[in-house]
Scaffold this motif. Structure first.
Motif, PDB file in Angstrom:
ATOM      1  N   ILE A   1      -6.635   2.743  -6.065  1.00 13.83           N
ATOM      2  CA  ILE A   1      -6.429   1.996  -4.832  1.00 13.83           C
ATOM      3  C   ILE A   1      -4.941   1.994  -4.514  1.00 13.83           C
ATOM      4  CG2 ILE A   1      -6.689  -0.237  -3.685  1.00 13.83           C
ATOM      5  CD1 ILE A   1      -8.905  -0.852  -5.801  1.00 13.83           C
ATOM      6  N   TYR A   2      -4.609   2.304  -3.253  1.00  7.12           N
ATOM      7  CA  TYR A   2      -3.222   2.368  -2.800  1.00  7.12           C
ATOM      8  C   TYR A   2      -2.952   1.247  -1.796  1.00  7.12           C
ATOM      9  CZ  TYR A   2      -2.877   7.154  -4.679  1.00  7.12           C
ATOM     10  OH  TYR A   2      -2.860   8.261  -5.504  1.00  7.12           O
ATOM     11  N   ALA A   3      -1.745   0.680  -1.871  1.00  7.28           N
ATOM     12  CA  ALA A   3      -1.283  -0.294  -0.888  1.00  7.28           C
ATOM     13  C   ALA A   3       0.236  -0.237  -0.845  1.00  7.28           C
ATOM     14  CB  ALA A   3      -1.749  -1.702  -1.246  1.00  7.28           C
ATOM     15  N   HIS A   4       0.829  -0.898   0.136  1.00  8.88           N
ATOM     16  CA  HIS A   4       2.295  -0.943   0.195  1.00  8.88           C
ATOM     17  C   HIS A   4       2.820  -1.882  -0.887  1.00  8.88           C
ATOM     18  CE1 HIS A   4       6.334  -2.066   1.621  1.00  8.88           C
ATOM     19  NE2 HIS A   4       6.367  -0.797   1.993  1.00  8.88           N
ATOM     20  N   GLU A   5       4.008  -1.580  -1.383  1.00 12.97           N
ATOM     21  CA  GLU A   5       4.562  -2.320  -2.510  1.00 12.97           C
ATOM     22  C   GLU A   5       4.802  -3.801  -2.200  1.00 12.97           C
ATOM     23  OE1 GLU A   5       8.288  -0.621  -3.632  1.00 12.97           O
ATOM     24  OE2 GLU A   5       9.117  -0.677  -1.595  1.00 12.97           O
ATOM     25  N   ALA A   6       4.965  -4.165  -0.935  1.00 11.58           N
ATOM     26  CA  ALA A   6       5.216  -5.559  -0.582  1.00 11.58           C
ATOM     27  C   ALA A   6       3.932  -6.381  -0.433  1.00 11.58           C
ATOM     28  CB  ALA A   6       6.037  -5.633   0.708  1.00 11.58           C
ATOM     29  N   GLU A   7       2.781  -5.766  -0.706  1.00 11.47           N
ATOM     30  CA  GLU A   7       1.501  -6.441  -0.470  1.00 11.47           C
ATOM     31  C   GLU A   7       0.854  -6.963  -1.746  1.00 11.47           C
ATOM     32  OE1 GLU A   7      -1.272  -7.503   2.764  1.00 11.47           O
ATOM     33  OE2 GLU A   7       0.857  -7.378   2.321  1.00 11.47           O
ATOM     34  N   LYS A   8       1.521  -6.828  -2.872  1.00  9.79           N
ATOM     35  CA  LYS A   8       0.929  -7.218  -4.153  1.00  9.79           C
ATOM     36  C   LYS A   8       0.530  -8.693  -4.169  1.00  9.79           C
ATOM     37  CE  LYS A   8       1.698  -6.660  -9.138  1.00  9.79           C
ATOM     38  NZ  LYS A   8       1.319  -7.996  -9.623  1.00  9.79           N
ATOM     39  N   GLU A   9       1.417  -9.566  -3.719  1.00  5.03           N
ATOM     40  CA  GLU A   9       1.126 -10.993  -3.753  1.00  5.03           C
ATOM     41  C   GLU A   9      -0.017 -11.363  -2.819  1.00  5.03           C
ATOM     42  OE1 GLU A   9       3.264 -15.370  -3.246  1.00  5.03           O
ATOM     43  OE2 GLU A   9       4.466 -13.553  -3.052  1.00  5.03           O
ATOM     44  N   THR A  10      -0.055 -10.759  -1.644  1.00  2.69           N
ATOM     45  CA  THR A  10      -1.156 -11.036  -0.717  1.00  2.69           C
ATOM     46  C   THR A  10      -2.485 -10.639  -1.330  1.00  2.69           C
ATOM     47  OG1 THR A  10       0.259 -10.773   1.222  1.00  2.69           O
ATOM     48  CG2 THR A  10      -2.104 -10.542   1.570  1.00  2.69           C
ATOM     49  N   LEU A  11      -2.543  -9.486  -1.962  1.00  3.48           N
ATOM     50  CA  LEU A  11      -3.777  -9.041  -2.606  1.00  3.48           C
ATOM     51  C   LEU A  11      -4.238 -10.021  -3.677  1.00  3.48           C
ATOM     52  CD1 LEU A  11      -2.901  -5.259  -2.992  1.00  3.48           C
ATOM     53  CD2 LEU A  11      -4.956  -6.119  -1.857  1.00  3.48           C
ATOM     54  N   GLU A  12      -3.310 -10.491  -4.479  1.00  6.14           N
ATOM     55  CA  GLU A  12      -3.666 -11.248  -5.673  1.00  6.14           C
ATOM     56  C   GLU A  12      -3.838 -12.741  -5.432  1.00  6.14           C
ATOM     57  OE1 GLU A  12      -0.623 -10.278  -8.481  1.00  6.14           O
ATOM     58  OE2 GLU A  12      -1.363  -8.219  -8.780  1.00  6.14           O
TER      59      GLU A  12
ATOM     60  N   PHE B   1       1.392   1.310  -5.743  1.00  2.00           N
ATOM     61  CA  PHE B   1       2.118   0.626  -4.677  1.00  2.00           C
ATOM     62  C   PHE B   1       3.131   1.590  -4.066  1.00  2.00           C
ATOM     63  CE2 PHE B   1       0.506  -2.952  -7.125  1.00  2.00           C
ATOM     64  CZ  PHE B   1      -0.010  -3.748  -6.115  1.00  2.00           C
ATOM     65  N   ALA B   2       2.897   1.944  -2.810  1.00  2.00           N
ATOM     66  CA  ALA B   2       3.697   2.970  -2.143  1.00  2.00           C
ATOM     67  C   ALA B   2       4.877   2.341  -1.405  1.00  2.00           C
ATOM     68  CB  ALA B   2       2.826   3.738  -1.156  1.00  2.00           C
ATOM     69  N   LYS B   3       5.867   3.150  -1.156  1.00  2.00           N
ATOM     70  CA  LYS B   3       7.068   2.727  -0.434  1.00  2.00           C
ATOM     71  C   LYS B   3       6.995   3.163   1.028  1.00  2.00           C
ATOM     72  CE  LYS B   3      10.051   3.064  -4.516  1.00  2.00           C
ATOM     73  NZ  LYS B   3      10.242   1.600  -4.635  1.00  2.00           N
ATOM     74  N   ASP B   4       7.749   2.482   1.868  1.00  2.00           N
ATOM     75  CA  ASP B   4       7.847   2.859   3.272  1.00  2.00           C
ATOM     76  C   ASP B   4       8.367   4.288   3.388  1.00  2.00           C
ATOM     77  OD1 ASP B   4       7.885   2.518   6.097  1.00  2.00           O
ATOM     78  OD2 ASP B   4      10.042   2.127   6.005  1.00  2.00           O
ATOM     79  N   GLY B   5       7.688   5.093   4.171  1.00  2.00           N
ATOM     80  CA  GLY B   5       8.090   6.480   4.370  1.00  2.00           C
ATOM     81  C   GLY B   5       7.553   7.452   3.347  1.00  2.00           C
ATOM     82  N   GLU B   6       6.928   6.945   2.308  1.00  2.00           N
ATOM     83  CA  GLU B   6       6.371   7.822   1.271  1.00  2.00           C
ATOM     84  C   GLU B   6       5.181   8.603   1.834  1.00  2.00           C
ATOM     85  OE1 GLU B   6       4.482   7.454  -3.255  1.00  2.00           O
ATOM     86  OE2 GLU B   6       5.555   5.757  -2.353  1.00  2.00           O
ATOM     87  N   VAL B   7       5.081   9.861   1.456  1.00  2.00           N
ATOM     88  CA  VAL B   7       3.968  10.705   1.890  1.00  2.00           C
ATOM     89  C   VAL B   7       2.998  10.878   0.724  1.00  2.00           C
ATOM     90  CG1 VAL B   7       3.262  12.970   2.754  1.00  2.00           C
ATOM     91  CG2 VAL B   7       5.366  11.903   3.598  1.00  2.00           C
ATOM     92  N   LEU B   8       1.761  10.454   0.932  1.00  2.00           N
ATOM     93  CA  LEU B   8       0.718  10.582  -0.073  1.00  2.00           C
ATOM     94  C   LEU B   8      -0.050  11.880   0.171  1.00  2.00           C
ATOM     95  CD1 LEU B   8      -0.678   6.928   0.140  1.00  2.00           C
ATOM     96  CD2 LEU B   8       1.160   7.784  -1.327  1.00  2.00           C
ATOM     97  N   ASN B   9      -0.137  12.704  -0.843  1.00  2.00           N
ATOM     98  CA  ASN B   9      -0.907  13.947  -0.756  1.00  2.00           C
ATOM     99  C   ASN B   9      -2.252  13.712  -1.430  1.00  2.00           C
ATOM    100  OD1 ASN B   9       0.995  16.156   0.375  1.00  2.00           O
ATOM    101  ND2 ASN B   9       2.253  15.051  -1.116  1.00  2.00           N
ATOM    102  N   LEU B  10      -3.268  13.484  -0.599  1.00  2.00           N
ATOM    103  CA  LEU B  10      -4.587  13.131  -1.098  1.00  2.00           C
ATOM    104  C   LEU B  10      -5.654  13.898  -0.328  1.00  2.00           C
ATOM    105  CD1 LEU B  10      -4.014   9.254  -1.162  1.00  2.00           C
ATOM    106  CD2 LEU B  10      -4.176  10.717  -3.189  1.00  2.00           C
TER     107      LEU B  10
END
Length: 206
Positions: free
Chosen positions: A76-87, A108-117
């Motif tokens: 599961i992928y999410a933005h790194e600043a969303e950990k607290e909201t999730l939990e 936890f991905a960073k802004d501007g990061e490109v995920l190759n999936l």
């Protein structure tokens, strides 16, 4: 690429399958409920899930993520600043439906990061305002944006939940999303599909 849309849960959340038409590999975007139904759709078509992508951590987008990830052995992928909201059940607003649940992400991905999936390139755009770590996923080659609850057809996401900010969400849209070409198709977390051009021209909040 093929996109399939499924409306799930108590507040009619759009869950999307982004499918590589050549390989049948795919990613699941915002599975907010109905894990068994979504899994059956995947199996019926012989699809090969590679990841779950969360635009943010609210229950109506994340509730079925853990079950699907376990079923198919994916992350599961999410933005790194969303950990607290999730939990945090207060922040993920699962308390609104009489539950107290914690969700998680594996990556936890960073802004501007490109995920190759699944043979696709998905750029993570951090768009705080609905939540602190909300994000959108942009597929430049396909001209597709999964906007979660940041940008809707003729509207924007609610900002009265914990971590919300009206000035923040408008700034996110103006700086990150309206910078995209007009012909990019926008697949939001609720309601109808739209385009960047349409929202640039006539969204009353912008």
């Amino acid at each position: 690429m093929k996109i399939e849309q499924y409306c799930v849960g108590q507040v009619a959340t759009n869950c999307y399958f982004a499918v590589n038409g050549e390989t049948k590999e795919m990613v699941i975007v915002d599975p907010g409920d109905s894990a068994q139904m979504l899994a059956e759709k995947i199996r019926q078509q012989g699809l090969k899930p590679k990841a779950v992508l969360l635009t943010h951590g609210h229950f109506d987008h994340a509730m079925a993520a853990g079950k699907l990830a376990e079923m198919f052995g994916i992350k599961i992928y999410a933005h790194e600043a969303e950990k607290e909201t999730l939990e945090n059940p207060h922040k993920n607003v699962s308390t609104m439906i009489g539950k107290s649940e914690a969700y998680h992400a594996d990556v936890f991905a960073k802004d501007g990061e490109v995920l190759n999936l699944a043979g696709m390139e998905l750029k993570v755009l951090h768009t705080p305002g609905h939540t602190e770590g909300g994000c959108c996923y942009y597929l430049e080659k396909e001209k597709v944006l999964f906007s979660g609850d940041t940008l809707f057809c003729q509207s924007v996401g609610r900002t009265d939940f914990p971590g919300g900010s009206m000035s923040g969400i408008v700034r996110s849209i103006r700086e990150k999303l309206l910078a995209l070409p007009d012909d990019v198709s926008v697949y939001p977390g609720h309601m109808d599909i739209t385009t960047i051009g349409r929202e640039r021209a006539s969204n009353p909040f912008l």
